[in-house]
Design a protein around this motif. Structure first.
Motif, PDB file in Angstrom:
ATOM      1  N   ASP A  78      -4.319   5.642  -6.171  1.00  0.00           N
ATOM      2  CA  ASP A  78      -5.220   6.109  -4.990  1.00  0.00           C
ATOM      3  C   ASP A  78      -6.012   5.007  -4.322  1.00  0.00           C
ATOM      4  N   LYS A  79      -7.002   4.600  -5.192  1.00  0.00           N
ATOM      5  CA  LYS A  79      -7.984   3.437  -4.721  1.00  0.00           C
ATOM      6  C   LYS A  79      -7.278   2.124  -4.450  1.00  0.00           C
ATOM      7  N   PHE A  80      -6.232   1.605  -5.336  1.00  0.00           N
ATOM      8  CA  PHE A  80      -5.642   0.492  -4.817  1.00  0.00           C
ATOM      9  C   PHE A  80      -4.996   0.654  -3.521  1.00  0.00           C
ATOM     10  N   SER A  81      -4.137   1.682  -3.113  1.00  0.00           N
ATOM     11  CA  SER A  81      -3.590   1.872  -1.991  1.00  0.00           C
ATOM     12  C   SER A  81      -4.677   1.587  -0.672  1.00  0.00           C
ATOM     13  N   TYR A  82      -5.479   2.526  -0.891  1.00  0.00           N
ATOM     14  CA  TYR A  82      -6.756   2.612   0.158  1.00  0.00           C
ATOM     15  C   TYR A  82      -7.338   1.171   0.432  1.00  0.00           C
ATOM     16  N   ARG A  83      -7.698   0.509  -0.653  1.00  0.00           N
ATOM     17  CA  ARG A  83      -8.300  -0.790  -0.611  1.00  0.00           C
ATOM     18  C   ARG A  83      -7.239  -1.688   0.104  1.00  0.00           C
ATOM     19  N   VAL A  84      -6.100  -1.769  -0.228  1.00  0.00           N
ATOM     20  CA  VAL A  84      -5.028  -2.617   0.340  1.00  0.00           C
ATOM     21  C   VAL A  84      -4.883  -2.380   1.901  1.00  0.00           C
ATOM     22  N   ASN A  85      -4.774  -1.183   2.162  1.00  0.00           N
ATOM     23  CA  ASN A  85      -4.667  -0.780   3.583  1.00  0.00           C
ATOM     24  C   ASN A  85      -5.974  -0.971   4.356  1.00  0.00           C
ATOM     25  N   ARG A 125       3.515   5.355 -17.749  1.00  0.00           N
ATOM     26  CA  ARG A 125       3.409   3.832 -17.908  1.00  0.00           C
ATOM     27  C   ARG A 125       2.611   3.455 -16.380  1.00  0.00           C
ATOM     28  N   LEU A 126       2.384   4.287 -15.697  1.00  0.00           N
ATOM     29  CA  LEU A 126       1.772   4.150 -14.345  1.00  0.00           C
ATOM     30  C   LEU A 126       0.164   4.113 -14.642  1.00  0.00           C
ATOM     31  N   PRO A 127      -0.644   3.290 -13.647  1.00  0.00           N
ATOM     32  CA  PRO A 127      -2.042   3.516 -13.712  1.00  0.00           C
ATOM     33  C   PRO A 127      -2.254   5.205 -13.489  1.00  0.00           C
ATOM     34  N   ALA A 128      -3.684   5.546 -13.654  1.00  0.00           N
ATOM     35  CA  ALA A 128      -3.814   6.886 -13.139  1.00  0.00           C
ATOM     36  C   ALA A 128      -3.673   7.144 -12.049  1.00  0.00           C
ATOM     37  N   LYS A 152      -3.873  14.735   1.010  1.00  0.00           N
ATOM     38  CA  LYS A 152      -3.737  14.852   2.265  1.00  0.00           C
ATOM     39  C   LYS A 152      -3.957  13.448   3.050  1.00  0.00           C
ATOM     40  N   ALA A 153      -4.781  12.608   2.642  1.00  0.00           N
ATOM     41  CA  ALA A 153      -4.976  11.321   3.120  1.00  0.00           C
ATOM     42  C   ALA A 153      -3.795  10.313   2.949  1.00  0.00           C
ATOM     43  N   ALA A 154      -3.198  10.508   1.585  1.00  0.00           N
ATOM     44  CA  ALA A 154      -1.720   9.776   1.430  1.00  0.00           C
ATOM     45  C   ALA A 154      -0.739   9.987   2.319  1.00  0.00           C
ATOM     46  N   TYR A 155      -0.688  11.508   2.606  1.00  0.00           N
ATOM     47  CA  TYR A 155       0.462  12.004   3.738  1.00  0.00           C
ATOM     48  C   TYR A 155       0.158  10.898   4.932  1.00  0.00           C
ATOM     49  N   LEU A 156      -1.030  10.904   5.405  1.00  0.00           N
ATOM     50  CA  LEU A 156      -1.286  10.119   6.646  1.00  0.00           C
ATOM     51  C   LEU A 156      -0.943   8.811   6.472  1.00  0.00           C
ATOM     52  N   GLY A 174       0.706  -1.196  -0.057  1.00  0.00           N
ATOM     53  CA  GLY A 174       0.003   0.043   0.163  1.00  0.00           C
ATOM     54  C   GLY A 174       0.703   1.392   0.153  1.00  0.00           C
ATOM     55  N   ALA A 175       1.877   1.158   0.571  1.00  0.00           N
ATOM     56  CA  ALA A 175       2.813   2.466   0.901  1.00  0.00           C
ATOM     57  C   ALA A 175       3.540   2.803  -0.685  1.00  0.00           C
ATOM     58  N   VAL A 176       4.047   1.587  -1.275  1.00  0.00           N
ATOM     59  CA  VAL A 176       4.524   1.850  -2.554  1.00  0.00           C
ATOM     60  C   VAL A 176       3.398   2.480  -3.529  1.00  0.00           C
ATOM     61  N   GLY A 177       2.241   1.939  -3.410  1.00  0.00           N
ATOM     62  CA  GLY A 177       1.170   2.724  -4.286  1.00  0.00           C
ATOM     63  C   GLY A 177       0.857   4.054  -3.970  1.00  0.00           C
TER      64      GLY A 177
END
Length: 362
Positions: free
Chosen positions: A265-272, A257-260, A330-334, A224-227
């Motif tokens: 953001d959605k990937f990281s949130y769902r994983v966490n 080359r990366l996803p949008a 903001k949420a990503a920084y958290l 999740g952190a990498v995402g």
């Protein structure tokens, strides 16, 4: 030396050989991943760039129509569909990039080689973890060296499972392999501990429950952190394009080359979010184990304290995602602060702080 001790010593030596061998194969996987990112995906990158910059004619040229032969003679032209990842209401709609994956035959070849090498390295490393367990006749989680080699094995397993489930995560391959190499390098040089038996407090079936879930949670938090980190870079890139800026060639070649950003953001949130309940269980299981081992469930030991701080940080992140005004960056920084707490809980507390959980072995 009796026979059992000799067998255990040979198993420990085999484990070390397998771990070093897996590092060599991971290094080959690193070069294959680099080749895929450098030489592959050019056609899809062009289509993504066209979509991001609004150059429809360039996009049309990069994605030609499909000609279909009719049975009764003649031809029909079918337009190639445009795949778009839908963002939140009011946000920009940006197509996913191809990841590192398969924009052309050459890129696809390098990508398949990278995945094959990563899978082979995983099998070898898993063998190293297994033989380490056999050499000590217990779960291989009694010190930081054993925790580290198991952690990287689980992280790679998560990546391979996501690939097997047809998830678009080939972009994770390069940062994952780099991290695994760093983790194993640190484990074999700084954290290495010879095979030995556990301290008395760890002789419990809770070792299998509490520590195994802690390792799994850490591996998922890492993914999740990498995402999240890549989301921050991709979001800045998209903002620059939206404001009329021109990113550098290197940034363009990587970011497109990366996803949008919304997908990352959605990937990281769902994983966490998916692993957070398990982290909650991990802390509860540790408290129960503490009650059995030391006669108290909670004593604000440094490890216990930082485990709780990590829980609070991830709870704050998940709450922020559900609260208006705390989405996106903001949420990503958290999320990164929360993962930083987990990293300190592992390395900082184990190495630099003395407590009842001082089992680093270094």
């Amino acid at each position: 030396m009796n026979l059992a001790a000799a067998v255990n010593e040979n198993l420990a030596h085999t484990s070390n050989v397998l771990i070093y061998s897996s590092m060599a194969v991971y290094l080959l996987a690193f070069f294959a991943n680099m080749a895929e990112w450098i030489f592959g995906s050019r056609s899809k990158v062009g289509r993504t760039a066209a979509a991001l910059t609004g150059k429809a004619e360039t996009q049309a040229a990069a994605a030609p129509a499909v000609t279909v032969q009719k049975k009764e003679g003649g031809t029909a032209v079918m337009e190639r569909p445009k795949v778009v990842t839908r963002a939140a209401a009011g946000a920009r709609d940006v197509p996913d990039g191809p990841g590192a994956a398969a924009g052309d035959v050459q890129g696809d070849l390098y990508g398949r080689i990278a995945i094959s090498l990563t899978a082979l390295a995983f099998i070898i490393e898993f063998g190293g973890v297994l033989t380490r367990a056999l050499s000590v006749e217990r779960a291989p989680w009694g010190n930081m060296y054993e925790f580290s080699i198991t952690f990287s094995t689980v992280a790679v397993a998560i990546y391979l499972v996501l690939l097997a489930l047809k998830k678009n995560v080939r972009w994770l391959g390069l940062p994952l392999v780099i991290t695994v190499l760093l983790d194993l390098g640190l484990a074999t040089t700084v954290l290495y501990t010879s095979s030995d038996q556990l301290v008395p407090a760890l002789h419990s079936y809770w070792l299998y429950i509490h520590v195994s879930t802690a390792i799994f949670c850490g591996a998922v938090f890492y993914v999740g952190a990498v995402g999240t980190i890549l989301y921050l870079f991709k979001d800045s890139y998209e903002n620059k394009l939206a404001s009329g800026g021109t990113p550098g060639k290197f940034a363009t070649s990587v970011m497109e080359r990366l996803p949008a950003s919304q997908s990352l953001d959605k990937f990281s949130y769902r994983v966490n979010a998916a692993v957070f309940p398990l982290w909650t269980f991990t802390i509860i299981a540790g408290a129960i184990w503490a009650g059995d081992a030391w006669g108290r469930y909670w004593g604000w030991d440094p490890k216990e304290t930082w485990s709780f701080i990590t829980w609070v940080a991830y709870a704050a992140y998940l709450h922020a995602r559900a609260t208006a005004g705390w989405k996106g960056r903001k949420a990503a920084y958290l999320a990164l602060i929360a993962f930083g707490c987990w990293i300190f809980n592992y390395y900082g507390v184990n190495i630099f702080v003395t407590g009842k959980h001082s089992y680093a072995g270094v």
